[in-house]
Design an enzyme around this catalytic site. Sequence first.
Site, PDB file in Angstrom:
ATOM      1  N   ARG A  68     -11.753  -1.680 -18.913  1.00 37.06           N
ATOM      2  CA  ARG A  68     -10.672  -0.885 -18.316  1.00 37.06           C
ATOM      3  C   ARG A  68     -10.091   0.067 -19.365  1.00 37.06           C
ATOM      4  NH1 ARG A  68      -7.810  -1.927 -13.883  1.00 37.06           N
ATOM      5  NH2 ARG A  68      -8.685  -3.999 -13.722  1.00 37.06           N
ATOM      6  N   ARG A  94      -7.091   1.821  -8.925  1.00 33.33           N
ATOM      7  CA  ARG A  94      -7.323   1.093 -10.172  1.00 33.33           C
ATOM      8  C   ARG A  94      -5.980   0.788 -10.820  1.00 33.33           C
ATOM      9  NH1 ARG A  94     -11.747  -1.138 -10.757  1.00 33.33           N
ATOM     10  NH2 ARG A  94     -11.563  -1.118 -13.015  1.00 33.33           N
ATOM     11  N   HIS A 112       3.283   4.795  -2.265  1.00 37.85           N
ATOM     12  CA  HIS A 112       2.939   3.473  -1.738  1.00 37.85           C
ATOM     13  C   HIS A 112       3.415   3.401  -0.287  1.00 37.85           C
ATOM     14  CE1 HIS A 112       2.019  -0.766  -1.712  1.00 37.85           C
ATOM     15  NE2 HIS A 112       3.189  -0.987  -1.150  1.00 37.85           N
ATOM     16  N   ASP A 148       3.247  -0.757  -8.328  1.00 40.60           N
ATOM     17  CA  ASP A 148       4.164  -0.418  -7.229  1.00 40.60           C
ATOM     18  C   ASP A 148       5.632  -0.659  -7.585  1.00 40.60           C
ATOM     19  OD1 ASP A 148       1.937   0.243  -5.713  1.00 40.60           O
ATOM     20  OD2 ASP A 148       1.764  -1.753  -4.843  1.00 40.60           O
TER      21      ASP A 148
HETATM   22  C1  GRF Z   1      -2.133   5.862   1.200  1.00 37.33           C
HETATM   23  O1  GRF Z   1      -1.672   5.053   2.241  1.00 37.33           O
HETATM   24  C2  GRF Z   1      -1.317   5.656  -0.049  1.00 37.33           C
HETATM   25  O2  GRF Z   1       0.021   5.365   0.207  1.00 37.33           O
HETATM   26  C3  GRF Z   1      -1.971   4.446  -0.677  1.00 37.33           C
HETATM   27  O3  GRF Z   1      -3.356   4.634  -0.431  1.00 37.33           O
HETATM   28  C4  GRF Z   1      -3.531   5.440   0.733  1.00 37.33           C
HETATM   29  C5  GRF Z   1      -4.363   6.616   0.319  1.00 37.33           C
HETATM   30  O4  GRF Z   1      -4.751   7.402   1.420  1.00 37.33           O
HETATM   31  N1  GRF Z   1      -1.618   4.334  -2.062  1.00 37.33           N
HETATM   32  P1  GRF Z   1      -5.359   8.850   1.190  1.00 37.33           P
HETATM   33  O5  GRF Z   1      -6.581   8.665   0.284  1.00 37.33           O
HETATM   34  O6  GRF Z   1      -4.322   9.701   0.568  1.00 37.33           O
HETATM   35  O7  GRF Z   1      -5.773   9.327   2.561  1.00 37.33           O
END
Ligand code: GRF
Length: 216
Positions: A68, A94, A112, A148
């Site tokens: 990583r 990741r 999120h 998060d």
């Molecule tokens: C979204 O729901 C975001 O909040 C989460 O992963 C998803 C990504 O969707 N972290 P996209 O690739 O932007 O369509």
Amino acid sequence: MEKKRVGVLISGRGSNLHALIDACQHEPDYPAEIVLVASNNPDAPGLRKAADAGIPTLALNHRTFDSREAFEEALDRHLRKAELDLLCNAGFMRLHTEDFVKSWWNRHLNIHPSLLPAFKGLHTHERVIEAGMTVSGCTVHAVRFEMDSGPIVDQAVVPVLNNDTPDTLAARVLDAEHLLYPHALKLVASGAVTIEDDKIVVNHSEKIESAPYSRA
Ligand code: GRF
């Protein structure tokens, strides 16, 4: 005003990336431009969205690195070369190393799909329905060591309906994400809000109708 140079990290579909590109390219006076889209997944559909919009892309397959740390050091080097002011995670799947988080401290945002600090992690919508919540939403926050978590730049709220499934709720939240992320990036890139000592400071208001509960 000089536009802030923004990099976006993705792993998949890239619908939030698309919303950010749209705001940057079509909203007059938007205070940011996306100068690089990077993905750990070379097959991420979002990379094509970026290329179609004429934005340079970088595919850095994490599987080809020994650790990583090695992956994130290489990613960090590429991002620094692009002379970014801000970095936005948009579905980047990741976990970051502490060194990477430090490297982009207070210049690094994530979205999120819940009202943080509730429902961190995966399978958010299932857990929201299971908990009997009547509202859910999405959060844009500054990235910190713990996944998060971090100072909340802005949030949007949606109802949870009686007959919702995780999929119907996810779709409603995603629509809100596509309004929230461009708005939150605008707040940070314009200086309307700043992150100081782990708190969000509102310097001036950027209220828009599509973000009725926005902090600015
Ligand atoms: C979204 O729901 C975001 O909040 C989460 O992963 C998803 C990504 O969707 N972290 P996209 O690739 O932007 O369509």
